[in-house]
Design a protein around this motif. Structure first.
Motif, PDB file in Angstrom:
ATOM      1  N   GLU A  93       6.613   0.087  -3.483  1.00 22.88           N
ATOM      2  CA  GLU A  93       5.745   1.258  -3.604  1.00 22.88           C
ATOM      3  C   GLU A  93       4.402   1.029  -2.916  1.00 22.88           C
ATOM      4  O   GLU A  93       3.899   1.913  -2.212  1.00 22.88           O
ATOM      5  CB  GLU A  93       5.517   1.595  -5.083  1.00 22.88           C
ATOM      6  CG  GLU A  93       6.767   2.110  -5.795  1.00 22.88           C
ATOM      7  CD  GLU A  93       6.541   2.275  -7.286  1.00 22.88           C
ATOM      8  OE1 GLU A  93       5.544   1.722  -7.803  1.00 22.88           O
ATOM      9  OE2 GLU A  93       7.356   2.966  -7.930  1.00 22.88           O
ATOM     10  N   VAL A  94       3.832  -0.161  -3.089  1.00 24.25           N
ATOM     11  CA  VAL A  94       2.540  -0.463  -2.473  1.00 24.25           C
ATOM     12  C   VAL A  94       2.672  -0.523  -0.962  1.00 24.25           C
ATOM     13  O   VAL A  94       1.819  -0.001  -0.220  1.00 24.25           O
ATOM     14  CB  VAL A  94       1.966  -1.781  -3.036  1.00 24.25           C
ATOM     15  CG1 VAL A  94       0.748  -2.230  -2.231  1.00 24.25           C
ATOM     16  CG2 VAL A  94       1.592  -1.604  -4.504  1.00 24.25           C
ATOM     17  N   ALA A  95       3.748  -1.152  -0.462  1.00 26.05           N
ATOM     18  CA  ALA A  95       3.954  -1.232   0.983  1.00 26.05           C
ATOM     19  C   ALA A  95       4.077   0.156   1.594  1.00 26.05           C
ATOM     20  O   ALA A  95       3.477   0.449   2.637  1.00 26.05           O
ATOM     21  CB  ALA A  95       5.196  -2.068   1.286  1.00 26.05           C
ATOM     22  N   ALA A  96       4.847   1.031   0.951  1.00 27.81           N
ATOM     23  CA  ALA A  96       5.009   2.397   1.456  1.00 27.81           C
ATOM     24  C   ALA A  96       3.693   3.163   1.393  1.00 27.81           C
ATOM     25  O   ALA A  96       3.373   3.942   2.307  1.00 27.81           O
ATOM     26  CB  ALA A  96       6.087   3.125   0.667  1.00 27.81           C
ATOM     27  N   GLN A  97       2.917   2.920   0.350  1.00 25.54           N
ATOM     28  CA  GLN A  97       1.612   3.587   0.223  1.00 25.54           C
ATOM     29  C   GLN A  97       0.671   3.139   1.336  1.00 25.54           C
ATOM     30  O   GLN A  97      -0.020   3.958   1.957  1.00 25.54           O
ATOM     31  CB  GLN A  97       1.001   3.280  -1.142  1.00 25.54           C
ATOM     32  CG  GLN A  97      -0.338   3.961  -1.393  1.00 25.54           C
ATOM     33  CD  GLN A  97      -0.918   3.610  -2.749  1.00 25.54           C
ATOM     34  OE1 GLN A  97      -0.852   2.459  -3.195  1.00 25.54           O
ATOM     35  NE2 GLN A  97      -1.466   4.597  -3.433  1.00 25.54           N
ATOM     36  N   ILE A  98       0.643   1.835   1.620  1.00 26.70           N
ATOM     37  CA  ILE A  98      -0.199   1.319   2.704  1.00 26.70           C
ATOM     38  C   ILE A  98       0.212   1.943   4.029  1.00 26.70           C
ATOM     39  O   ILE A  98      -0.618   2.410   4.811  1.00 26.70           O
ATOM     40  CB  ILE A  98      -0.097  -0.224   2.770  1.00 26.70           C
ATOM     41  CG1 ILE A  98      -0.832  -0.851   1.583  1.00 26.70           C
ATOM     42  CG2 ILE A  98      -0.664  -0.749   4.090  1.00 26.70           C
ATOM     43  CD1 ILE A  98      -0.615  -2.348   1.443  1.00 26.70           C
ATOM     44  N   GLY A  99       1.524   1.957   4.294  1.00 28.14           N
ATOM     45  CA  GLY A  99       2.006   2.534   5.540  1.00 28.14           C
ATOM     46  C   GLY A  99       1.664   4.008   5.674  1.00 28.14           C
ATOM     47  O   GLY A  99       1.284   4.481   6.760  1.00 28.14           O
ATOM     48  N   THR A 100       1.784   4.739   4.588  1.00 22.96           N
ATOM     49  CA  THR A 100       1.491   6.174   4.608  1.00 22.96           C
ATOM     50  C   THR A 100       0.015   6.436   4.875  1.00 22.96           C
ATOM     51  O   THR A 100      -0.344   7.306   5.683  1.00 22.96           O
ATOM     52  CB  THR A 100       1.910   6.806   3.275  1.00 22.96           C
ATOM     53  OG1 THR A 100       3.319   6.656   3.107  1.00 22.96           O
ATOM     54  CG2 THR A 100       1.550   8.281   3.223  1.00 22.96           C
ATOM     55  N   ILE A 101      -0.859   5.684   4.213  1.00 22.20           N
ATOM     56  CA  ILE A 101      -2.296   5.863   4.425  1.00 22.20           C
ATOM     57  C   ILE A 101      -2.662   5.576   5.878  1.00 22.20           C
ATOM     58  O   ILE A 101      -3.453   6.297   6.496  1.00 22.20           O
ATOM     59  CB  ILE A 101      -3.096   4.954   3.476  1.00 22.20           C
ATOM     60  CG1 ILE A 101      -2.926   5.415   2.030  1.00 22.20           C
ATOM     61  CG2 ILE A 101      -4.581   4.931   3.848  1.00 22.20           C
ATOM     62  CD1 ILE A 101      -3.504   4.452   1.002  1.00 22.20           C
ATOM     63  N   ILE A 102      -2.065   4.530   6.447  1.00 22.26           N
ATOM     64  CA  ILE A 102      -2.355   4.181   7.842  1.00 22.26           C
ATOM     65  C   ILE A 102      -1.840   5.262   8.787  1.00 22.26           C
ATOM     66  O   ILE A 102      -2.547   5.702   9.704  1.00 22.26           O
ATOM     67  CB  ILE A 102      -1.759   2.812   8.191  1.00 22.26           C
ATOM     68  CG1 ILE A 102      -2.474   1.702   7.408  1.00 22.26           C
ATOM     69  CG2 ILE A 102      -1.862   2.547   9.692  1.00 22.26           C
ATOM     70  CD1 ILE A 102      -1.841   0.339   7.559  1.00 22.26           C
ATOM     71  N   ALA A 103      -0.598   5.711   8.589  1.00 25.84           N
ATOM     72  CA  ALA A 103      -0.018   6.720   9.471  1.00 25.84           C
ATOM     73  C   ALA A 103      -0.855   7.994   9.470  1.00 25.84           C
ATOM     74  O   ALA A 103      -1.126   8.582  10.533  1.00 25.84           O
ATOM     75  CB  ALA A 103       1.418   7.025   9.058  1.00 25.84           C
ATOM     76  N   GLU A 104      -1.266   8.415   8.296  1.00 31.79           N
ATOM     77  CA  GLU A 104      -2.055   9.637   8.198  1.00 31.79           C
ATOM     78  C   GLU A 104      -3.494   9.415   8.653  1.00 31.79           C
ATOM     79  O   GLU A 104      -4.073  10.244   9.358  1.00 31.79           O
ATOM     80  CB  GLU A 104      -2.018  10.166   6.766  1.00 31.79           C
ATOM     81  CG  GLU A 104      -0.622  10.640   6.351  1.00 31.79           C
ATOM     82  CD  GLU A 104      -0.567  11.150   4.924  1.00 31.79           C
ATOM     83  OE1 GLU A 104      -1.416  10.718   4.107  1.00 31.79           O
ATOM     84  OE2 GLU A 104       0.323  11.969   4.619  1.00 31.79           O
TER      85      GLU A 104
END
Length: 371
Positions: A224-235
């Motif tokens: 969950e944390v990895a996906a959250q980090i990736g999402t914040i970066i992508a956006e």
């Protein structure tokens, strides 16, 4: 009328975009650096991606321009956008994959966890960073490094005196990590995104050797944390297409961002055979702003093993009969490259329900292509 996708760069990533694009009814054109490269199947032009006139000419008649690598200069990218070319990912995003100092500063603004770092312009600045970080640190050239190139672990400024003579460097703490992970995100220009499972990557000599998907021994919270980090970066960076976030999992179970790639990435090759929608099809969909595919795994486990170097004698193709006969469930992908020590010339994917069996299958099949 079919959409036309233009890909700048003729390497293996462009090569592996061709088949899924064709299956989706999309015409593909490739600007290769030279004749005979991996993506020669769709190479409609050869030329210097650093030359604006060359890239502009190539871009005529394409609906979207995307990339096999992140090395197209900013002035070329911005001129293309100014001329009305749809460029994905665009220069505002790509600058953070092209320049590691810009990346670190922007990730800090976004509140993303990352190693301690500093821009160092001279020996005194690097010595101060060494003194503050245990006397041994990682130094990187801000631009152009990949697969371990442009990276040195140093304990004295003299070890990078040649680099310092060329300009400011990125210094990072030497992270005490337990393993390396990678998180992929696909994002459309319209803003929709999907996250792939976080994977474990195994590096040898600075080069990715194996990938296990999903990362074993990981708690749900880690994913969950990895996906959250990736999402914040992508956006936060406005990425369009595939984004790969390379991560360190520290010995105290934190995640720190190492580097970024805004294109299909070695850590996502497993998805060609292990995901409902692999990264190459997903990148094509994303940059053309088509609905994104399902990134879910087809099997509990997928393992990718890189074929590094290739056989000393003979060709890769000569090894196929024995490899396929011995491992009919493995999927072998080669890049049309001549064998050379340390060179990525292909990879093998295997999937299944038992991780040990899947690891064995991928490694054993890959071993047929080495001496």
């Amino acid at each position: 009328m079919a959409l036309t996708l233009g890909i700048v760069g003729g390497g293996q990533l462009a090569r592996m975009m061709i088949a899924p694009a064709v299956e989706l009814g999309i015409d593909v054109r490739v600007l290769a650096e030279e004749a005979g490269m991996s993506a020669a199947l769709a190479a409609t032009a050869t030329g210097d991606y650093r030359d604006l006139a060359t890239v502009q000419s190539f871009a005529e008649g394409v609906d979207v321009l995307t990339f096999d690598h992140e090395h197209v200069p900013q002035d070329v990218l911005r001129a293309l956008v100014a001329a009305g070319v749809a460029v994905h990912p665009g220069p505002d995003a790509l600058q953070f994959a092209q320049d590691k100092l810009l990346m670190r500063a922007r990730l800090a603004e976004l509140g993303i966890p990352q190693p301690e770092w500093a821009a160092v312009a001279d020996a005194a600045g690097l010595q101060a960073f060494l003194d503050a970080n245990g006397g041994r640190v990682v130094v990187k050239t801000p631009r152009g490094g990949y697969d371990g190139k442009g990276v040195r672990v140093v304990s004295d400024p003299d070890e990078v005196a040649d680099w310092l003579a060329d300009g400011t460097l990125l210094a990072e703490e030497l992270v005490d990590f337990s393993r390396e992970l990678a998180q992929q995100i696909a994002r459309r220009p319209s803003g929709d995104l999907v996250a792939y499972p976080v994977v474990e990557t195994v590096q040898r000599g600075g080069v990715c050797a194996e990938v296990i998907a999903p990362a074993p021994h990981g708690a749900l919270r880690l994913a969950e944390v990895a996906a959250q980090i990736g999402t914040i970066i992508a956006e936060g960076l406005g990425v369009t297409g595939m984004l790969a976030v390379e991560l360190f999992e520290t010995t105290d179970e934190r995640l720190l961002v190492n580097e970024l790639a805004m294109r299909p990435h070695n850590s996502g090759h497993w998805g060609q055979d292990g995901a409902v929608t692999g990264q190459f099809e997903q990148h094509v969909r994303a940059v053309l702003d088509l609905p994104l595919g399902d990134p879910s795994p087809r099997q509990p486990w997928a393992v990718m093993v890189n074929i590094l170097g290739g056989p000393v004698e003979g060709t890769l193709e000569s090894r196929f009969p024995a490899a396929l006969a011995a491992h009919p469930e493995a999927k072998v992908h080669t890049y049309g490259k001549a064998p050379r020590p340390g060179r990525k010339v292909g990879h093998v994917n295997a999937t299944g329900e038992d991780l040990d069996a899947v690891v064995y299958e991928a490694r054993a099949a890959a071993a047929f292509f080495a001496d």
